[in-house]
Scaffold this active site. Structure first.
Site, short mmCIF file in Angstrom:
data_model
loop_
_atom_site.label_atom_id
_atom_site.label_comp_id
_atom_site.label_asym_id
_atom_site.label_seq_id
_atom_site.Cartn_x
_atom_site.Cartn_y
_atom_site.Cartn_z
N LYS A 59 0.86 -1.18 0.00
CA LYS A 59 0.00 0.00 0.00
C LYS A 59 0.90 1.23 0.00
O LYS A 59 1.66 1.46 0.93
CB LYS A 59 -0.90 -0.01 1.23
CG LYS A 59 -1.78 1.21 1.32
CD LYS A 59 -2.77 1.13 2.48
CE LYS A 59 -3.61 2.38 2.55
NZ LYS A 59 -4.57 2.34 3.66
N LYS A 67 -2.08 -1.61 -3.91
CA LYS A 67 -2.95 -0.44 -3.86
C LYS A 67 -2.16 0.84 -3.93
O LYS A 67 -1.19 0.95 -3.18
CB LYS A 67 -3.74 -0.50 -2.55
CG LYS A 67 -4.63 0.68 -2.30
CD LYS A 67 -5.21 0.61 -0.91
CE LYS A 67 -5.97 1.90 -0.67
NZ LYS A 67 -6.36 2.08 0.69
C1 PBG Z 1 -7.65 3.22 5.51
C2 PBG Z 1 -7.89 3.13 4.04
C3 PBG Z 1 -7.65 4.09 3.05
C4 PBG Z 1 -8.09 3.54 1.85
C5 PBG Z 1 -8.56 2.26 2.14
N1 PBG Z 1 -8.40 2.02 3.50
C6 PBG Z 1 -7.17 5.49 3.14
C7 PBG Z 1 -5.78 5.80 3.51
O1 PBG Z 1 -4.94 4.95 3.74
O2 PBG Z 1 -5.54 7.00 3.63
C8 PBG Z 1 -8.08 4.25 0.52
C9 PBG Z 1 -9.13 3.84 -0.41
C10 PBG Z 1 -9.38 4.75 -1.56
O3 PBG Z 1 -8.71 5.78 -1.77
O4 PBG Z 1 -10.29 4.42 -2.30
N2 PBG Z 1 -6.35 3.09 5.89
ZN ZN Z 2 -5.89 3.91 7.96
#
Ligand code: PBG
Ligand code: ZN
Length: 321
Positions: free
Chosen positions: A191, A244
């Protein structure tokens, strides 16, 4: 002459030799549920996406059920936020109640529970904070409590998105000790700290109050490190690994597919969705074409599972195999 055009001469033959197909079963739709009543709040930055309360959410669940996709990824937005994210692991928290409600009404629908503290903390970070530091090891027990409470509520899959080190093995142990030996973990393994999450932070009310997430989410230039993150999550016991965002990271999806044999999920995130919607609203692109092209690219790169806000509209357009 090698005439490649022979196999492109009509839709019938193009369909016959087409290399990549997407099935509705591979799609997961993210939903946002918040505390309160009678709410169907449009997310300004994500046209077509709404926040629902428990008494209105059936509208979107019914649509999801009919669409033929596999399930939903649930995000809960509590009213009360604090330093310890207490609503994240309260058995009557909004997310736990949402999971219970979905499984009661739609037992066949797969419910994936996002496990992270950022929607529940007053400072909006994904972990426990001390001063301006996001503490790793102190965060793990809270994530474990959250994972167990969501499994108790009936979640089919636990999906940690926090990016703390060691969380997959920590959650695996906690789930096993509480009897959830058969609940899979879908880890947000690679991520990246991405500008593509901005619209989501509106949707989930989870923007960090200070600083950013770069001390825990990955630095986006790092492809090899992404593979190390994935390998480590597999060692720790992840059942499904995720990359992601998706579209700017197709190379990572491809390398992960070539190197690992687990199912790979890709998250086509909020910013990727909103850019398409904005351009389409201006008449600059053909929305349906672009969405199918984008989702096909993610699949062609090697994703087995695609999490996307386009899931319901795409399901209508996909040919079923
Ligand atoms: C929570 C989370 C996030 C997303 C999914 N789970 C946001 C982040 O990490 O700031 C992002 C999903 C999206 O942008 O569609 N940690
Ligand atoms: Zn988070």
């Amino acid at each position: 002459m090698r005439r490649f055009r022979r196999l492109r001469s009509g839709e019938g033959i193009r369909r016959l030799v087409r290399e990549t197909h997407i099935s509705r079963k591979e799609l997961i739709y993210p939903i946002f549920v918040e505390e309160g009543e009678g709410i169907k709040l449009p997310v300004e930055s994500m046209p077509g996406v709404f926040r629902y309360s428990l008494d209105t959410v059936d509208e979107i669940l019914r649509e999801t059920d009919k669409s033929g996709i596999s399930g939903v990824l649930v995000f809960g937005i509590p009213k009360h936020k604090d330093e310890k994210a207490s609503q994240a692991y309260d058995e009557n928290g909004i997310t736990q109640r949402a999971v219970r409600l979905i499984k009661e009404k739609y037992p066949e629908m797969l419910v994936i529970a996002d496990v992270c503290l950022c929607e529940y903390t007053s400072h909006g970070h994904c972990g426990v904070v001390c001063g301006h530091e996001i503490l790793n090891d102190e965060t793990l027990p809270l994530l474990a409590k959250m994972a167990v409470s969501l499994a108790e509520a009936g979640a089919d899959i636990i999906a940690p998105s926090d990016m703390m080190d060691g969380r997959v093995s920590f959650l695996r142990r906690a789930l096993d000790e509480n009897g959830f030996i058969n609940t899979p973990i879908m880890s947000y393994s690679a991520k990246f700290a991405s500008g593509y999450y901005s619209p989501f932070r509106d949707a989930a009310d989870s923007a960090p109050g200070f600083g950013d997430r770069r001390t825990y989410q990955m630095d986006f230039p790092n492809g090899r490190e992404a593979l190390r993150e994935i390998a480590d999550d597999i060692d720790e016991g992840a059942d499904i690994v995720m990359v992601k965002p998706a579209l700017a990271y197709l190379d990572v999806i491809r390398s992960a597919r070539d190197r690992f044999d687990l199912p790979i999920a890709a998250y086509n995130v909020s910013g990727e969705y909103s850019m398409v919607k904005a351009a389409a609203a201006n008449g600059w692109i053909d929305e349906k074409r672009i969405i199918l092209e984008n989702l096909t690219a993610i699949k062609r790169a090697g994703a087995d599972i695609i999490i996307t806000y386009h899931a319901l509209e795409a399901a209508e357009w996909l040919e079923e195999i």
